[in-house]
Write a protein that holds these residues in place. Structure first.
Motif, mmCIF file in Angstrom:
data_model
loop_
_atom_site.group_PDB
_atom_site.id
_atom_site.type_symbol
_atom_site.label_atom_id
_atom_site.label_comp_id
_atom_site.label_asym_id
_atom_site.label_seq_id
_atom_site.Cartn_x
_atom_site.Cartn_y
_atom_site.Cartn_z
ATOM 1 N N ILE A 3 -0.923 -1.508 -3.983
ATOM 2 C CA ILE A 3 -2.134 0.022 -4.252
ATOM 3 C C ILE A 3 -1.912 1.026 -3.723
ATOM 4 O O ILE A 3 -1.613 0.854 -2.923
ATOM 5 C CB ILE A 3 -3.951 -0.892 -3.004
ATOM 6 N N ILE A 4 -2.259 1.924 -4.487
ATOM 7 C CA ILE A 4 -2.027 3.464 -4.502
ATOM 8 C C ILE A 4 -2.951 4.344 -4.556
ATOM 9 O O ILE A 4 -4.128 4.128 -5.004
ATOM 10 C CB ILE A 4 -0.710 3.532 -6.070
ATOM 11 N N ARG A 5 -2.898 5.144 -3.339
ATOM 12 C CA ARG A 5 -4.096 6.546 -3.046
ATOM 13 C C ARG A 5 -3.134 7.263 -2.477
ATOM 14 O O ARG A 5 -1.652 7.099 -2.031
ATOM 15 C CB ARG A 5 -4.948 5.756 -2.162
ATOM 16 N N TYR A 31 0.852 -1.231 -0.213
ATOM 17 C CA TYR A 31 0.190 -0.154 0.409
ATOM 18 C C TYR A 31 0.548 0.921 0.059
ATOM 19 O O TYR A 31 2.037 1.212 0.862
ATOM 20 C CB TYR A 31 -0.945 -0.192 1.305
ATOM 21 N N LEU A 32 0.940 1.916 -1.154
ATOM 22 C CA LEU A 32 1.439 3.697 -0.655
ATOM 23 C C LEU A 32 0.426 4.245 -1.018
ATOM 24 O O LEU A 32 -0.426 4.604 -1.385
ATOM 25 C CB LEU A 32 1.942 3.585 -2.391
ATOM 26 N N GLU A 33 0.789 5.330 0.237
ATOM 27 C CA GLU A 33 -0.403 6.450 0.329
ATOM 28 C C GLU A 33 0.771 7.525 0.653
ATOM 29 O O GLU A 33 2.035 7.921 0.888
ATOM 30 C CB GLU A 33 -0.169 5.877 2.307
ATOM 31 N N LEU A 34 0.215 8.479 -0.574
ATOM 32 C CA LEU A 34 1.499 9.552 -1.200
ATOM 33 C C LEU A 34 1.302 10.855 -0.541
ATOM 34 O O LEU A 34 2.375 11.222 -0.793
ATOM 35 C CB LEU A 34 0.560 9.885 -2.259
ATOM 36 N N ASN A 35 0.069 11.165 -0.101
ATOM 37 C CA ASN A 35 0.109 12.008 0.804
ATOM 38 C C ASN A 35 1.008 11.639 2.194
ATOM 39 O O ASN A 35 1.191 13.498 2.267
ATOM 40 C CB ASN A 35 -1.201 12.699 1.184
ATOM 41 N N THR A 36 1.381 10.936 2.822
ATOM 42 C CA THR A 36 2.390 10.811 3.792
ATOM 43 C C THR A 36 3.448 10.382 3.187
ATOM 44 O O THR A 36 3.970 10.242 4.221
ATOM 45 C CB THR A 36 1.490 10.249 4.859
ATOM 46 N N ARG A 37 3.691 9.832 1.836
ATOM 47 C CA ARG A 37 5.054 9.487 1.553
ATOM 48 C C ARG A 37 5.219 8.244 2.515
ATOM 49 O O ARG A 37 6.166 8.461 3.024
ATOM 50 C CB ARG A 37 5.857 10.561 1.170
ATOM 51 N N ARG A 38 4.248 7.214 2.480
ATOM 52 C CA ARG A 38 4.942 6.079 3.384
ATOM 53 C C ARG A 38 4.281 4.693 2.430
ATOM 54 O O ARG A 38 3.166 4.964 1.625
ATOM 55 C CB ARG A 38 4.104 6.343 4.564
ATOM 56 N N LEU A 39 5.583 3.412 2.904
ATOM 57 C CA LEU A 39 5.358 2.010 1.789
ATOM 58 C C LEU A 39 4.198 1.154 3.377
ATOM 59 O O LEU A 39 5.162 1.497 4.209
ATOM 60 C CB LEU A 39 5.846 2.120 0.733
ATOM 61 N N TYR A 40 3.389 0.766 3.252
ATOM 62 C CA TYR A 40 2.649 -0.402 4.235
ATOM 63 C C TYR A 40 2.800 -1.730 3.179
ATOM 64 O O TYR A 40 2.656 -2.013 2.260
ATOM 65 C CB TYR A 40 1.131 -0.288 4.471
ATOM 66 N N LEU A 41 3.668 -2.703 3.941
ATOM 67 C CA LEU A 41 3.936 -3.546 3.633
ATOM 68 C C LEU A 41 3.545 -4.781 4.795
ATOM 69 O O LEU A 41 3.245 -4.556 6.222
ATOM 70 C CB LEU A 41 5.190 -4.714 3.469
ATOM 71 N N LYS A 42 2.067 -4.864 4.006
ATOM 72 C CA LYS A 42 0.547 -6.389 4.589
ATOM 73 C C LYS A 42 1.082 -7.493 4.116
ATOM 74 O O LYS A 42 1.173 -7.869 3.032
ATOM 75 C CB LYS A 42 -0.212 -5.835 4.517
ATOM 76 N N GLU A 43 0.789 -8.352 4.998
ATOM 77 C CA GLU A 43 0.919 -9.644 5.215
ATOM 78 C C GLU A 43 -0.485 -10.742 5.503
ATOM 79 O O GLU A 43 -0.563 -10.425 6.888
ATOM 80 C CB GLU A 43 2.138 -10.231 5.163
ATOM 81 N N CYS A 73 8.153 7.262 -10.336
ATOM 82 C CA CYS A 73 8.627 6.267 -9.325
ATOM 83 C C CYS A 73 7.998 6.533 -7.983
ATOM 84 O O CYS A 73 7.908 7.662 -7.559
ATOM 85 C CB CYS A 73 9.965 5.588 -9.675
ATOM 86 N N VAL A 74 8.870 5.861 -7.162
ATOM 87 C CA VAL A 74 8.167 5.580 -5.848
ATOM 88 C C VAL A 74 10.113 4.780 -5.406
ATOM 89 O O VAL A 74 10.650 3.960 -5.436
ATOM 90 C CB VAL A 74 7.061 4.539 -5.273
#
Length: 180
Positions: free
Chosen positions: A108-110, A6-18, A86-87
């Protein structure tokens, strides 16, 4: 194991979920306003080990227009909107993500998520001896105020979030260590 990015653009964070559980969160750099990172639902299309140069140590393509998640040879730009869509990630971070995901992994990018992260899974080796929660920075917050509120040092917060300065902004997501 079922991973999703999950990529959250406004906070500039990538979340890796399992399996729906956030196992780690990472700071990222995103596309500049003239070449924004695209939002939508994608999949990892290809992976390249050690592409080098501006791509750093790993490359994971997620659009046919050659947008990808990759490392960087300019780590001081992480946290900014500077790429051509790119990220970018710290090389150490992208190596962790790269080793866990495969071609076909959902991306998933939002611009923002209502609840992107949950507490990290302490059973995951990547989070060994870490118990954290995600804090959303509010107007008027400072690292000093947050550190006092949760009884942790500023350095712990900076290290956990890979912050190079004391600058934070409203809406930013920070991992905060908890005391057991």
């Amino acid at each position: 194991m079922s991973y999703k990015i999950y990529l959250e653009l406004n906070t500039r964070r990538l979340y890796l979920k399992e399996n729906g559980i956030t196992i780690n969160t990472y700071p990222i750099a995103v596309g500049k306003p003239s070449t924004p990172t695209p939002t939508g639902d994608y999949k990892i299309l290809s992976k390249i080990l050690n592409p080098g140069g501006v791509l750093g140590s790993r490359w994971m393509q997620f659009t046919w227009s050659e947008h990808g998640i990759h490392g960087t040879n300019q780590p001081w730009l992480i946290g900014q909107a500077v790429s051509n869509g790119c990220v970018r990630m710290y090389n150490n971070d992208v190596e962790q993500v790269y080793s866990r995901v495969s071609v076909g992994t959902a991306v998933i990018i939002r611009n923002s998520f209502s609840n992107p992260g949950q507490p990290l899974n302490p059973k995951d080796p990547i989070n060994k001896n870490k118990s954290t929660f995600i804090y959303t920075v509010r107007k008027g917050d400072s690292l000093w105020k947050i550190s006092r509120r949760y009884n942790v040092s500023i350095q712990e917060i900076k290290t956990l979030n890979k912050l190079d300065s004391n600058t934070i902004y409203p809406g930013q997501k920070l991992l905060i260590p908890t005391r057991n």
